[in-house]
Scaffold this motif. Structure first.
Motif, PDB file in Angstrom:
ATOM      1  N   UNK A   1       0.885  -1.170   0.000  1.00 15.19           N
ATOM      2  CA  UNK A   1       0.000   0.000   0.000  1.00 15.19           C
ATOM      3  C   UNK A   1       0.920   1.217   0.000  1.00 15.19           C
ATOM      4  N   UNK A   2       0.711   2.174  -0.894  1.00 20.70           N
ATOM      5  CA  UNK A   2       1.640   3.295  -1.032  1.00 20.70           C
ATOM      6  C   UNK A   2       1.659   4.229   0.169  1.00 20.70           C
ATOM      7  N   UNK A   3       0.525   4.363   0.845  1.00 20.34           N
ATOM      8  CA  UNK A   3       0.456   5.325   1.938  1.00 20.34           C
ATOM      9  C   UNK A   3      -0.533   4.816   2.985  1.00 20.34           C
ATOM     10  N   UNK A   4      -0.026   4.384   4.122  1.00 19.74           N
ATOM     11  CA  UNK A   4      -0.925   3.780   5.130  1.00 19.74           C
ATOM     12  C   UNK A   4      -1.601   4.852   5.979  1.00 19.74           C
ATOM     13  N   UNK A   5      -2.741   4.460   6.529  1.00 21.62           N
ATOM     14  CA  UNK A   5      -3.496   5.331   7.423  1.00 21.62           C
ATOM     15  C   UNK A   5      -3.607   4.653   8.778  1.00 21.62           C
ATOM     16  N   UNK A   6      -3.929   5.438   9.776  1.00 19.15           N
ATOM     17  CA  UNK A   6      -4.081   4.897  11.128  1.00 19.15           C
ATOM     18  C   UNK A   6      -5.099   3.752  11.126  1.00 19.15           C
ATOM     19  N   UNK A   7      -6.136   3.884  10.292  1.00 15.51           N
ATOM     20  CA  UNK A   7      -7.195   2.874  10.251  1.00 15.51           C
ATOM     21  C   UNK A   7      -6.735   1.551   9.630  1.00 15.51           C
ATOM     22  N   UNK A   8      -5.534   1.503   9.097  1.00 18.24           N
ATOM     23  CA  UNK A   8      -5.006   0.242   8.561  1.00 18.24           C
ATOM     24  C   UNK A   8      -4.397  -0.637   9.654  1.00 18.24           C
ATOM     25  N   UNK A   9      -4.341  -0.129  10.854  1.00 15.49           N
ATOM     26  CA  UNK A   9      -3.854  -0.928  11.979  1.00 15.49           C
ATOM     27  C   UNK A   9      -4.694  -2.185  12.105  1.00 15.49           C
ATOM     28  N   UNK A  10      -4.054  -3.343  11.990  1.00 16.75           N
ATOM     29  CA  UNK A  10      -4.778  -4.613  11.936  1.00 16.75           C
ATOM     30  C   UNK A  10      -3.759  -5.747  11.863  1.00 16.75           C
ATOM     31  N   UNK A  11      -4.288  -6.956  11.829  1.00 13.82           N
ATOM     32  CA  UNK A  11      -3.439  -8.120  11.589  1.00 13.82           C
ATOM     33  C   UNK A  11      -3.743  -8.623  10.176  1.00 13.82           C
ATOM     34  N   UNK A  12      -2.694  -8.928   9.441  1.00  9.49           N
ATOM     35  CA  UNK A  12      -2.815  -9.310   8.036  1.00  9.49           C
ATOM     36  C   UNK A  12      -2.328 -10.746   7.863  1.00  9.49           C
ATOM     37  N   UNK A  13      -3.153 -11.541   7.202  1.00 10.98           N
ATOM     38  CA  UNK A  13      -2.845 -12.947   7.004  1.00 10.98           C
ATOM     39  C   UNK A  13      -2.794 -13.266   5.515  1.00 10.98           C
ATOM     40  N   UNK A  14      -1.722 -13.912   5.123  1.00 13.50           N
ATOM     41  CA  UNK A  14      -1.607 -14.436   3.768  1.00 13.50           C
ATOM     42  C   UNK A  14      -2.110 -15.883   3.802  1.00 13.50           C
ATOM     43  N   UNK A  15      -2.757 -16.324   2.741  1.00 12.29           N
ATOM     44  CA  UNK A  15      -3.301 -17.680   2.718  1.00 12.29           C
ATOM     45  C   UNK A  15      -3.205 -18.244   1.309  1.00 12.29           C
ATOM     46  N   UNK A  16      -3.170 -19.560   1.222  1.00 10.77           N
ATOM     47  CA  UNK A  16      -3.046 -20.233  -0.063  1.00 10.77           C
ATOM     48  C   UNK A  16      -3.928 -21.472  -0.082  1.00 10.77           C
ATOM     49  N   UNK A  17      -4.463 -21.779  -1.245  1.00 16.10           N
ATOM     50  CA  UNK A  17      -5.055 -23.087  -1.456  1.00 16.10           C
ATOM     51  C   UNK A  17      -4.800 -23.525  -2.883  1.00 16.10           C
ATOM     52  N   UNK A  18      -5.067 -24.784  -3.135  1.00 13.53           N
ATOM     53  CA  UNK A  18      -4.852 -25.353  -4.459  1.00 13.53           C
ATOM     54  C   UNK A  18      -5.878 -26.450  -4.679  1.00 13.53           C
ATOM     55  N   UNK A  19      -6.444 -26.471  -5.879  1.00 18.14           N
ATOM     56  CA  UNK A  19      -7.429 -27.495  -6.182  1.00 18.14           C
ATOM     57  C   UNK A  19      -8.584 -27.430  -5.209  1.00 18.14           C
ATOM     58  N   UNK A  20      -8.819 -28.512  -4.539  1.00 20.32           N
ATOM     59  CA  UNK A  20      -9.944 -28.602  -3.620  1.00 20.32           C
ATOM     60  C   UNK A  20      -9.518 -28.523  -2.160  1.00 20.32           C
ATOM     61  N   UNK A  21      -8.307 -28.056  -1.896  1.00 14.83           N
ATOM     62  CA  UNK A  21      -7.807 -28.056  -0.519  1.00 14.83           C
ATOM     63  C   UNK A  21      -8.291 -26.828   0.233  1.00 14.83           C
ATOM     64  N   UNK A  22      -8.449 -26.966   1.549  1.00 18.59           N
ATOM     65  CA  UNK A  22      -8.847 -25.805   2.358  1.00 18.59           C
ATOM     66  C   UNK A  22      -7.736 -24.759   2.411  1.00 18.59           C
ATOM     67  N   UNK A  23      -8.109 -23.553   2.770  1.00 18.23           N
ATOM     68  CA  UNK A  23      -7.141 -22.476   2.903  1.00 18.23           C
ATOM     69  C   UNK A  23      -6.127 -22.784   3.991  1.00 18.23           C
ATOM     70  N   UNK A  24      -4.865 -22.511   3.684  1.00 22.08           N
ATOM     71  CA  UNK A  24      -3.780 -22.612   4.655  1.00 22.08           C
ATOM     72  C   UNK A  24      -3.285 -21.194   4.891  1.00 22.08           C
TER      73      UNK A  24
END
Lengths: 112, 118
Positions: free
Chosen positions: A78-101
């Motif tokens: 994100x080029x310019x963050x704001x105070x309201x962006x304070x949060x926890x961010x999670x990356x996730x992946x899945x493939x085919x029919x698998x659940x999100x990891x």
């Protein structure tokens, strides 16, 4: 099986600073990639996702992520963050029919 | 409000007791997932349903854990003989999966049930 690594546990930025959160995944085949965000006291919600086409994906609130297949990466920016962006961010992946990891998450604190 | 409802929000129990959590998904969603999240970790997959069929269970799900989704609507997650290591946030998510590509699937999460085992 897929796995996800998020490099930064806690990132502290001043307002208007640029943000880049790292995410690497391990899986040899075709994957779908996601970033979820959890604001304080709220539920997880989808920020953006990639599953085909343009590797540069734009999401809500000015966030974007780039899928670089050769690096197995899907970094969030994100080029310019704001105070309201304070949060926890999670990356996730899945493939085919698998659940999100999910990765372990990166806590972002934006200070005025 | 995402529309996924979880009850209770908090549960405190003594070790050895049984607990049951409920999840009400968004009404037209055919898939329902259970995840567990501990402090400093991302959500870990436990199990999921397509309609009433339980399609996959994680190795994390010991035989003390059981989940049901009768009639393909709400779901319950029961933990028998709770242990202190079961203390975590239990998250439910639902989605409408119409095609074969998991990339089209968008999960909607509930606020979770925080379990504390004393």
């Amino acid at each position: 099986a897929q796995s996800v690594s998020q490099h930064n546990h806690h990132v502290i930025l001043s307002e208007a600073a640029s943000l880049e959160l790292g995410c690497n995944y391990s899986y040899g085949g075709t994957v779908n990639l996601f970033w979820y965000v959890q604001y304080p006291g709220q539920h997880l919600q989808l920020l953006l996702k990639y599953f085909s086409g343009d590797p540069l994906v734009k999401g809500i609130k000015g966030f974007e992520a780039e899928f670089i297949k050769s690096k197995f990466s899907f970094n969030l920016r994100k080029p310019s963050v704001q105070w309201s962006d304070t949060a926890e961010y999670f990356c996730a992946v899945n493939a085919g029919n698998t659940p999100l990891v999910f990765g372990k998450g990166t806590r972002l604190s934006v200070i005025a | 409000d995402t529309g996924v409802s979880q009850n209770p929000r908090h549960k405190i129990t003594k070790r050895g007791q049984n607990v049951t959590f409920r999840c009400d998904p968004i009404s037209e969603h055919n898939r329902l997932y259970w995840y567990r999240q501990t402090l400093g970790q991302g959500p870990e997959f436990l199990t999921y349903f397509q309609n009433e069929a339980q399609l996959e269970k994680s190795r994390l799900l010991s035989d003390r854990f059981s989940a049901e989704r009768p009639k393909g609507s709400f779901s319950t997650l029961e933990i028998q003989r709770t242990e202190q290591g079961d203390s975590a946030m239990y998250l439910c998510a639902s989605s409408l999966r119409t095609g074969t590509s998991s990339g089209d699937e968008k999960l909607f999460f509930g606020s979770g049930t925080q379990l504390s085992v004393l």
